[in-house]
Design a protein around this motif. Structure first.
Motif, short mmCIF file in Angstrom:
data_model
loop_
_atom_site.label_atom_id
_atom_site.label_comp_id
_atom_site.label_asym_id
_atom_site.label_seq_id
_atom_site.Cartn_x
_atom_site.Cartn_y
_atom_site.Cartn_z
N LEU A 83 93.03 -13.63 102.29
CA LEU A 83 92.37 -14.91 102.49
C LEU A 83 91.89 -15.09 103.92
O LEU A 83 90.98 -15.88 104.19
CB LEU A 83 93.33 -16.04 102.11
N THR A 134 88.02 -15.88 104.67
CA THR A 134 87.08 -14.85 104.19
C THR A 134 86.24 -15.28 102.99
O THR A 134 85.48 -14.48 102.46
CB THR A 134 87.85 -13.58 103.82
N LEU A 135 86.34 -16.53 102.55
CA LEU A 135 85.51 -16.96 101.44
C LEU A 135 84.04 -16.88 101.82
O LEU A 135 83.64 -17.34 102.90
CB LEU A 135 85.83 -18.41 101.03
N PRO A 136 83.18 -16.34 100.95
CA PRO A 136 81.75 -16.28 101.28
C PRO A 136 81.17 -17.69 101.38
O PRO A 136 81.37 -18.53 100.51
CB PRO A 136 81.16 -15.51 100.09
N GLN A 172 83.01 -21.23 95.75
CA GLN A 172 83.34 -20.23 96.77
C GLN A 172 84.64 -19.51 96.42
O GLN A 172 84.73 -18.28 96.50
CB GLN A 172 83.46 -20.90 98.13
N LEU A 173 85.66 -20.27 96.02
CA LEU A 173 86.95 -19.67 95.74
C LEU A 173 86.93 -18.85 94.46
O LEU A 173 87.48 -17.74 94.42
CB LEU A 173 88.02 -20.77 95.65
N SER A 202 84.41 -17.30 93.10
CA SER A 202 83.67 -16.06 93.36
C SER A 202 84.51 -15.07 94.14
O SER A 202 84.55 -13.87 93.83
CB SER A 202 82.37 -16.39 94.12
N TRP A 203 85.20 -15.56 95.15
CA TRP A 203 86.02 -14.68 95.99
C TRP A 203 87.19 -14.09 95.21
O TRP A 203 87.48 -12.89 95.31
CB TRP A 203 86.52 -15.49 97.18
N GLU A 233 86.22 -11.27 92.89
CA GLU A 233 85.93 -10.01 93.58
C GLU A 233 87.18 -9.30 94.06
O GLU A 233 87.14 -8.10 94.38
CB GLU A 233 85.01 -10.27 94.77
N HIS A 234 88.32 -10.01 94.11
CA HIS A 234 89.51 -9.44 94.73
C HIS A 234 90.66 -9.13 93.76
O HIS A 234 91.67 -8.57 94.18
CB HIS A 234 90.03 -10.38 95.83
#
Length: 472
Positions: free
Chosen positions: A244, A252-254, A351-352, A354-355, A358-359
């Motif tokens: 995070l 690190t959220l886009p 944002q969260l 999507s992040w 990806e993780h």
């Protein structure tokens, strides 16, 4: 003739403030606990009676689907006088763990210290103390100026659900917009940098929260039979939360920083003037072994003027005594984000999600729940003429000039942005709390001389605001 009649009146009537606090703080107005709903209602009734006793000609208890708010109004007799709305709240935080309290949380206890007497009780500063000083402050203003009505029309709105996230407050503001119309909002739910440092809060952070659930196997599995062969949701959650922040302490959220209003050189210089002993802060209020956070910013900037992401809790699997050798089926975490000027709570959901998508590794299903709403950040206009009036008032209460009053930022969150959005008025903060007051923690306290200065500053403020040329 005294050169500070406001202070003379406050000093002569400290017993009145003490009596008010002793009575009000005994009411356990915990809005988060339905078992205390009657106590929150009793707190509202107590405040309404106190405001009538002080002299407010208009006092009403406003019901909501949750806890009641209190509204009061004292119109100025002066034609065209500005209108100031004071915001505060009368509900308090829960008191658990009660065994950590030195004195019973709802039995106000006076404790003598080297800085003066303290009053220990839940709500002593957050926020009953900050509201109660206005009862004395407006009396001091009238006595000092010889007026029958204040120099500005003073309105108060004291809600009963701030400690529960103010769920019904936006609707109340919208419904009562005309009654609440004002030229300036004065928030009394904050504090100052130190007992001998006159200061004014100029911003509060916003808040968005989320709960993350990761699911792996359909049931808890034997770690000997399946360990090393299937993904473990707790391992995945630990890796997810570790990612995070980057190695510079940045989230690190886009897109997280896309709307962040950067601190200006002037704002950083003003914050840099605030005396701050990091070692004492770590040993005292922070109770931490080290400072940490986003690289390139001071600790004061990190906790007041920069956005953050914090893991509030993480759980899953077996946590009982002994061992239960499993790969758990699920892992859970709660995360909150503090936001700064121009960030929008509603943006955090996408944002969260999507992040997280990806993780998470293959074989792990993620569910991200982000409640609607959140709390928007807010900030004062440092150059508005009303700010000059506030600085003058605070300076007089400390025997200083307006130029000596420092600017601070509040890292916490509240419904102030809703007030600004609905009422369209500039925002000022006048509070008497200190960083050492243990708000939300056991043994909450207030340094009584700070409340006395708050009352005096309020008395000066009504006089000073009467001269401000508000745009109408």
């Amino acid at each position: 003739m005294s050169q500070n009649p406001e202070r003379d009146f406050v000093s002569a009537h400290l017993d009145d403030l003490d009596a008010d606090l002793d009575a009000w703080l005994r009411i356990p107005s915990i809005s988060a606990d339905p078992a205390h709903a009657a106590d929150v209602a009793a707190s509202a009734d107590w405040l309404a009676a106190a405001l009538r006793r002080v002299g407010f000609p208009v006092v009403e208890v406003w019901p909501t689907p949750g806890a009641p708010a209190v509204y009061a109004e004292w119109p100025s007799a002066d034609v065209g006088a500005p209108v100031a709305l004071v915001y505060g709240h009368h509900d308090v935080q829960p008191v658990t763990p009660e065994e950590a309290w030195t004195h019973p949380p709802f039995e106000p206890t006076r404790v003598e210290t080297g800085l003066g007497p303290e009053l220990h009780a839940r709500g002593a500063i957050d926020d009953k103390g900050n509201v109660a000083f206005h009862l004395l402050g407006i009396r001091a203003h009238l006595a000092a100026t010889g007026r029958d009505t204040p120099a500005v029309t003073v309105k108060l709105l004291v809600e009963g659900e701030e400690e529960s996230g103010s769920p019904h407050f936006p609707a109340l503001l919208a419904a009562q917009r005309e009654r609440l119309a004002c030229d300036v909002v004065v928030v009394s739910d904050t504090g100052m940098a130190a007992p001998d440092v006159p200061s004014a809060v100029t911003a509060m952070r916003g808040l968005a929260d989320a709960e993350i659930t990761l699911r792996g196997p359909g049931v808890d599995l034997h770690s000997g039979s399946f360990g090393g062969g299937v993904p473990n949701p707790l391992h995945a959650m630990a890796s997810l939360l570790a990612a995070l922040h980057d190695d510079q302490g940045r989230v690190t959220l886009p897109g997280f920083y896309d709307k962040v209003r950067p601190l200006t050189d002037r704002e950083r210089e003003l914050m840099g003037r605030v005396p701050f002993d990091e070692a004492a802060w770590l040993a005292g209020p922070a109770a931490s072994r080290a400072a940490a956070g986003e690289a390139g910013f001071s600790t004061l900037e990190r906790i007041g003027a920069r956005p953050t992401a914090e893991v509030n809790g993480m759980w899953g699997g077996y946590t009982g005594p002994g061992h239960k050798t499993i790969i758990p089926a699920e892992a859970h975490a709660k995360v909150t984000f503090r936001l700064v000027a121009d960030q929008v709570p509603a943006d955090l959901g996408d944002q969260l999600r999507s992040w997280v998508a990806e993780h998470v590794p293959a074989g792990i299903e993620a569910d991200v729940h982000v409640p609607e709403g959140g709390v928007s950040p807010c900030a004062s206009d440092l150059d508005h003429p009303a700010m000059a009036a506030l600085l003058t008032a605070i300076g007089q209460a400390f025997d200083r000039s307006a130029a000596d009053v420092l600017f601070t930022r509040e890292g916490g969150s509240g419904p102030e942005a809703d007030l600004v959005a609905v009422l369209g008025a500039p925002l000022l903060f006048l509070g008497a709390g200190l960083p050492t007051d243990r708000i939300h923690a056991p043994n909450e306290r207030v340094l009584l001389p700070m409340l006395h200065r708050g009352a005096e500053a309020a008395a000066h403020l009504w006089r000073e605001l009467a001269t401000v040329p508000f745009d109408r």
